[in-house]
Each structure stands twice: as C-alpha cells, then as structure tokens.
Design an enzyme around this catalytic site. Structure first.
Site, PDB file in Angstrom:
ATOM      1  N   ASN A  26       0.873  -1.172   0.000  1.00  0.00           N
ATOM      2  CA  ASN A  26       0.000   0.000   0.000  1.00  0.00           C
ATOM      3  C   ASN A  26       0.911   1.224   0.000  1.00  0.00           C
ATOM      4  O   ASN A  26       1.484   1.566   1.029  1.00  0.00           O
ATOM      5  CB  ASN A  26      -0.895  -0.033   1.246  1.00  0.00           C
ATOM      6  CG  ASN A  26      -1.754   1.210   1.373  1.00  0.00           C
ATOM      7  OD1 ASN A  26      -1.781   2.051   0.475  1.00  0.00           O
ATOM      8  ND2 ASN A  26      -2.461   1.335   2.496  1.00  0.00           N
ATOM      9  N   TRP A  27       1.026   1.835  -1.159  1.00  0.00           N
ATOM     10  CA  TRP A  27       1.964   2.970  -1.295  1.00  0.00           C
ATOM     11  C   TRP A  27       1.412   4.230  -0.621  1.00  0.00           C
ATOM     12  O   TRP A  27       2.126   5.211  -0.479  1.00  0.00           O
ATOM     13  CB  TRP A  27       2.248   3.254  -2.773  1.00  0.00           C
ATOM     14  CG  TRP A  27       2.976   2.154  -3.495  1.00  0.00           C
ATOM     15  CD1 TRP A  27       3.304   0.916  -3.004  1.00  0.00           C
ATOM     16  CD2 TRP A  27       3.480   2.196  -4.844  1.00  0.00           C
ATOM     17  NE1 TRP A  27       3.977   0.195  -3.969  1.00  0.00           N
ATOM     18  CE2 TRP A  27       4.095   0.951  -5.106  1.00  0.00           C
ATOM     19  CE3 TRP A  27       3.448   3.165  -5.854  1.00  0.00           C
ATOM     20  CZ2 TRP A  27       4.684   0.654  -6.342  1.00  0.00           C
ATOM     21  CZ3 TRP A  27       4.034   2.867  -7.089  1.00  0.00           C
ATOM     22  CH2 TRP A  27       4.650   1.628  -7.317  1.00  0.00           C
ATOM     23  N   LYS A  28       0.160   4.216  -0.250  1.00  0.00           N
ATOM     24  CA  LYS A  28      -0.496   5.388   0.348  1.00  0.00           C
ATOM     25  C   LYS A  28      -0.284   6.619  -0.545  1.00  0.00           C
ATOM     26  O   LYS A  28      -0.219   6.471  -1.766  1.00  0.00           O
ATOM     27  CB  LYS A  28      -0.001   5.588   1.782  1.00  0.00           C
ATOM     28  CG  LYS A  28      -0.188   4.302   2.617  1.00  0.00           C
ATOM     29  CD  LYS A  28       0.000   4.477   4.087  1.00  0.00           C
ATOM     30  CE  LYS A  28      -0.217   3.137   4.791  1.00  0.00           C
ATOM     31  NZ  LYS A  28      -0.102   3.246   6.244  1.00  0.00           N
ATOM     32  N   GLY A  40       2.637   2.297  10.814  1.00  0.00           N
ATOM     33  CA  GLY A  40       3.601   3.393  10.687  1.00  0.00           C
ATOM     34  C   GLY A  40       4.277   3.761  11.993  1.00  0.00           C
ATOM     35  O   GLY A  40       4.907   4.812  12.096  1.00  0.00           O
ATOM     36  N   GLY A  82       2.948  -1.071   4.310  1.00  0.00           N
ATOM     37  CA  GLY A  82       2.968   0.355   3.987  1.00  0.00           C
ATOM     38  C   GLY A  82       4.380   0.819   3.691  1.00  0.00           C
ATOM     39  O   GLY A  82       4.903   0.654   2.590  1.00  0.00           O
ATOM     40  N   GLY A  83       5.041   1.378   4.698  1.00  0.00           N
ATOM     41  CA  GLY A  83       6.360   1.992   4.514  1.00  0.00           C
ATOM     42  C   GLY A  83       7.367   1.109   3.788  1.00  0.00           C
ATOM     43  O   GLY A  83       8.060   1.570   2.875  1.00  0.00           O
ATOM     44  N   HIS A 101      -9.491   1.078   5.026  1.00  0.00           N
ATOM     45  CA  HIS A 101      -8.222   1.298   5.736  1.00  0.00           C
ATOM     46  C   HIS A 101      -8.477   2.253   6.900  1.00  0.00           C
ATOM     47  O   HIS A 101      -9.274   3.188   6.780  1.00  0.00           O
ATOM     48  CB  HIS A 101      -7.179   1.873   4.774  1.00  0.00           C
ATOM     49  CG  HIS A 101      -5.802   1.837   5.353  1.00  0.00           C
ATOM     50  ND1 HIS A 101      -5.381   2.742   6.296  1.00  0.00           N
ATOM     51  CD2 HIS A 101      -4.765   0.991   5.156  1.00  0.00           C
ATOM     52  CE1 HIS A 101      -4.132   2.447   6.650  1.00  0.00           C
ATOM     53  NE2 HIS A 101      -3.736   1.385   5.964  1.00  0.00           N
ATOM     54  N   GLU A 128      -5.245  -4.914  10.589  1.00  0.00           N
ATOM     55  CA  GLU A 128      -4.231  -3.879  10.787  1.00  0.00           C
ATOM     56  C   GLU A 128      -4.528  -3.145  12.095  1.00  0.00           C
ATOM     57  O   GLU A 128      -5.337  -2.208  12.114  1.00  0.00           O
ATOM     58  CB  GLU A 128      -4.258  -2.870   9.637  1.00  0.00           C
ATOM     59  CG  GLU A 128      -3.902  -3.461   8.292  1.00  0.00           C
ATOM     60  CD  GLU A 128      -3.319  -2.406   7.358  1.00  0.00           C
ATOM     61  OE1 GLU A 128      -2.305  -2.706   6.739  1.00  0.00           O
ATOM     62  OE2 GLU A 128      -3.860  -1.288   7.265  1.00  0.00           O
ATOM     63  N   SER A 136       3.600  -2.122  10.367  1.00  0.00           N
ATOM     64  CA  SER A 136       5.056  -2.148  10.570  1.00  0.00           C
ATOM     65  C   SER A 136       5.698  -3.487  10.191  1.00  0.00           C
ATOM     66  O   SER A 136       6.634  -3.937  10.843  1.00  0.00           O
ATOM     67  CB  SER A 136       5.397  -1.774  12.019  1.00  0.00           C
ATOM     68  OG  SER A 136       4.966  -0.455  12.296  1.00  0.00           O
TER      69      SER A 136
HETATM   70  P1  13P Z   1       3.122   0.422   7.707  1.00  0.00           P
HETATM   71  O1  13P Z   1       3.674  -0.857   7.092  1.00  0.00           O
HETATM   72  O2  13P Z   1       3.841   1.636   7.243  1.00  0.00           O
HETATM   73  O3  13P Z   1       3.024   0.295   9.180  1.00  0.00           O
HETATM   74  O4  13P Z   1       1.635   0.593   7.157  1.00  0.00           O
HETATM   75  C1  13P Z   1       0.763  -0.481   7.235  1.00  0.00           C
HETATM   76  C2  13P Z   1      -0.459  -0.146   6.473  1.00  0.00           C
HETATM   77  O5  13P Z   1      -1.223   0.716   6.855  1.00  0.00           O
HETATM   78  C3  13P Z   1      -0.700  -0.871   5.224  1.00  0.00           C
HETATM   79  O6  13P Z   1      -1.974  -0.646   4.742  1.00  0.00           O
END
Ligand code: 13P
Length: 255
Positions: free
Chosen positions: A11-13, A175, A234-235, A99, A169, A213
């Site tokens: 998920n590149w957000k 994050g 995410g990250g 999300h 999640e 994370s």
């Molecule tokens: P992180 O991996 O940055 O914690 O984000 C998780 C997330 O929200 C994926 O949708």
C-alpha cells in the site's frame, strides 16, 4: 485444508510522483523474477494518479495491481472520487477498502466500507477489507469486540474467497514501528477465521493479511503465524528491496 497462497500487498499510500512510481514498480517486477516460483502473489496499490503508469510497468509480469479506495457508486456526481469500475478498467484486480486512515480521515463507517466492498466485487475486483483496533480499544480489552463488529458490518454478504481478502491492521501498529506480537496476531486472525467460518462456505480459503510495521526483519515470524496468509505493507513497500524481502519470507505452500 492447506494454507492459501500468500498475498504480499504494498500500500503505497499518498506517495510517489511519476518517476518514482515507475522506478519502484519496475524494480519490483524485475526482482519478482528471482523469488521462489509460486511462493507468494505480489500486489502493488499505488495512489490513483499512478495506477495507469504502474499498469504499464507490471503488464506481462506476475505483479498484480490494485487501488487504495473506491467509491460505492459505479459512476456519477462524486467529484474527486474513483469508482471500482474505473480501477478495473485500468487493470486493477484488487482494491483496499476501509483502511483505518480512511475510516479516520474521511469518517468512513463500516456500512460505508461494506458498500465500497460490494461495489468492488460487482466490478469484478477482490476487496481487501481492513479492520483493526486502536491502542485505546486494546488497552480497554475491547479488541475482540471491535474487530468482530467491523468484520460483521464491513463484509458483503456475497463474499467468497475469490472476491474477498481481509486485512487485520491494528491501528497502533501502523507506521509506528510497533508491530503486534505473533501471539496477538494469532489471536485476532483465529477470531476472524472463526467469524468467516460462520458466514461463508469457503472461509478457509479467504486470505487474512496482517498489516502494521511489517518489515524484512519481522516478516518470517509474522508470516508463519497460523491464519496469516500474507501482509499488507505500507512503509516497507516503498523500497523494492524491502518489499521483495518480505515476499521472500512467505512460507512455502503445501498445495
Ligand atoms: P506500515 O507498514 O507503514 O506500518 O503501514 C501499514 C499499512 O497501513 C498498510 O496498509
């Protein structure tokens, strides 16, 4: 029943301009060739502005494409929104809905999330429906209650393993660098599996992803937990090397 094939979803957000998006997608496509065959399905979910470009980069590769959100309607007067049919039209096979950042930033209720998931499924996409408790809810001993209610209210009635993925999640792990322990993950994933079992025939084949994370250093441990069928990242999905290392950590499938 054997574990479903893992889904490793990035998920590149709200990150990336054209050049970064192309480079990241291309590096993932190239690196995916070196992963053990058939081990995990890779999925990238870029921001809406990059989906067309990333679609080109992943064409002909095993890397799947998804959106990060969709509107519940197929088309119409909804300025700034994107429909599931539009995502499908660009080559998406998945879309993330519900999300916690959308639930928080846009006040989305589980009823809204369910309508979006229904729209996704109607457009031929698999909906990745996200659920998870806040830290305050966990501290108050309400994790089970919150997740159970989100699952009950967010999943479309017509869901099957072919059009539904659930992502657990925990909001406090997103994050934050604070990952849920394997025991915490196991408990909630087993709860979700039981709940799916009470409402669908092929509940064992529905993939339940963990997100929060996830990084190369903890992926082996998390992906080995019972009822964890992949990760929503995410990250670490913004670095091709890290994302591929997480995919390489997916356990081999029995069948
Ligand atoms: P992180 O991996 O940055 O914690 O984000 C998780 C997330 O929200 C994926 O949708």
């Amino acid at each position: 029943m054997s574990k479903p094939r893992s889904l490793i979803a990035g998920n590149w957000k709200m990150n990336g301009l054209s050049a970064d998006g192309w480079a990241l997608a291309d590096a993932i496509v190239q690196g995916a060739r070196d992963l053990p065959a058939g081990r995990a399905e890779l999925l990238v979910c870029p921001p809406a502005t990059l989906i067309g470009l990333v679609a080109e980069a992943v064409t002909g590769s095993p890397v799947a494409l998804g959106g990060q959100d969709c509107h519940a309607d197929r088309s119409g007067a909804h300025t700034g929104d994107v429909s599931a049919a539009m995502l499908a039209d660009l080559g998406c096979r998945y879309v993330i809905v519900g999300h916690s950042e959308r639930r928080a930033d846009h006040g989305e209720s589980s009823a809204t999330v369910r309508a979006k998931a229904e729209a996704a499924q109607a457009a031929g996409l698999s909906a990745i429906v996200c659920v998870g408790e806040t830290w305050a809810e966990r501290e108050a001993g309400k994790t089970e209650e919150v997740v159970t209610a989100q699952v009950a209210e967010s999943l479309p009635a017509a869901s099957t393993s072919g059009n539904l993925v659930v992502a657990y999640e925990p909001v406090w792990a997103i994050g934050s660098g604070r990952t849920a322990t394997p025991e915490q993950v196991a408990e909630v994933h087993a709860l979700i599996r039981r709940q799916l079992g009470s409402r669908m025939d092929d509940a064992g084949a529905v993939r339940i992803l963990y997100g929060g994370s996830v990084k190369p250093a903890n992926a082996v441990e998390l992906l080995a937990v019972a009822h964890v069928d992949g990760a929503l990242v995410g990250g670490s999905s913004l670095k091709a090397g890290d994302f591929l290392a997480i995919a390489a950590a997916a356990p081999a499938q029995a069948g």
